[in-house]
Design a protein around this motif. Structure first.
Motif, PDB file in Angstrom:
ATOM      1  N   CYS A  41      -9.490   4.801  12.007  1.00  0.00           N
ATOM      2  CA  CYS A  41      -8.979   4.212  13.247  1.00  0.00           C
ATOM      3  C   CYS A  41      -9.139   2.698  13.187  1.00  0.00           C
ATOM      4  N   HIS A  42      -9.146   2.177  11.972  1.00  0.00           N
ATOM      5  CA  HIS A  42      -9.317   0.750  11.700  1.00  0.00           C
ATOM      6  C   HIS A  42      -8.190  -0.052  12.333  1.00  0.00           C
ATOM      7  N   VAL A  43      -8.561  -1.134  13.017  1.00  0.00           N
ATOM      8  CA  VAL A  43      -7.587  -2.071  13.586  1.00  0.00           C
ATOM      9  C   VAL A  43      -8.078  -3.492  13.352  1.00  0.00           C
ATOM     10  N   PRO A  98       1.590   5.636  15.994  1.00  0.00           N
ATOM     11  CA  PRO A  98       1.453   5.922  14.569  1.00  0.00           C
ATOM     12  C   PRO A  98       0.513   4.932  13.895  1.00  0.00           C
ATOM     13  N   GLY A  99      -0.253   5.433  12.910  1.00  0.00           N
ATOM     14  CA  GLY A  99      -1.126   4.564  12.145  1.00  0.00           C
ATOM     15  C   GLY A  99      -2.594   4.682  12.498  1.00  0.00           C
ATOM     16  N   ILE A 100      -2.921   5.430  13.537  1.00  0.00           N
ATOM     17  CA  ILE A 100      -4.318   5.709  13.887  1.00  0.00           C
ATOM     18  C   ILE A 100      -4.531   7.193  13.592  1.00  0.00           C
ATOM     19  N   ASP A 101      -5.278   7.482  12.522  1.00  0.00           N
ATOM     20  CA  ASP A 101      -5.485   8.876  12.121  1.00  0.00           C
ATOM     21  C   ASP A 101      -6.638   9.529  12.879  1.00  0.00           C
ATOM     22  N   ALA A 102      -7.743   8.804  13.055  1.00  0.00           N
ATOM     23  CA  ALA A 102      -8.910   9.286  13.814  1.00  0.00           C
ATOM     24  C   ALA A 102      -9.401  10.644  13.311  1.00  0.00           C
TER      25      ALA A 102
END
Length: 106
Positions: A49-51, A34-38
């Motif tokens: 997809c910012h990290v 969860p948390g990566i929309d892409a």
């Protein structure tokens, strides 16, 4: 296999196995992190997809391209360690990589 740990903004950790040659973003999507929309599917055309790359791994993940830097202008809460996970290729050298996810994408 290369292992990558994704840490959600609330501290929840997801350690997953990654396939060399794919990207960190593709690894997250395949493992339903969860948390990566892409939203753009890995075309470096959005910032969903910012990290944040753990400082110990910054040298191994490479530098931002000018295109990636431009896309990060659309991301929330950009830090010095910010990367687009679609631009980081998985390899044996990244075994143990740790990335944190921002509270929100885009």
């Amino acid at each position: 296999m290369t292992k990558i740990t994704f840490i959600e903004h609330d501290g929840t950790e997801h350690t997953v196995e990654a396939v060399n040659g794919l990207t960190v973003m593709e690894t997250a999507i395949r493992n339903m992190v969860p948390g990566i929309d892409a939203d753009c599917g890995g075309a470096c055309a959005c910032a969903t997809c910012h990290v944040y790359v753990d400082p110990a791994w910054e040298d191994k993940t490479g530098e931002r391209s000018s295109m990636e830097q431009s896309m990060l202008d659309f991301a929330s809460d950009v830090e010095a360690s910010s990367r687009l996970s679609c631009q980081i290729k998985v390899s044996d050298a990244l075994d143990g990589l740790v990335v944190r996810l921002p509270e929100q994408q885009g």
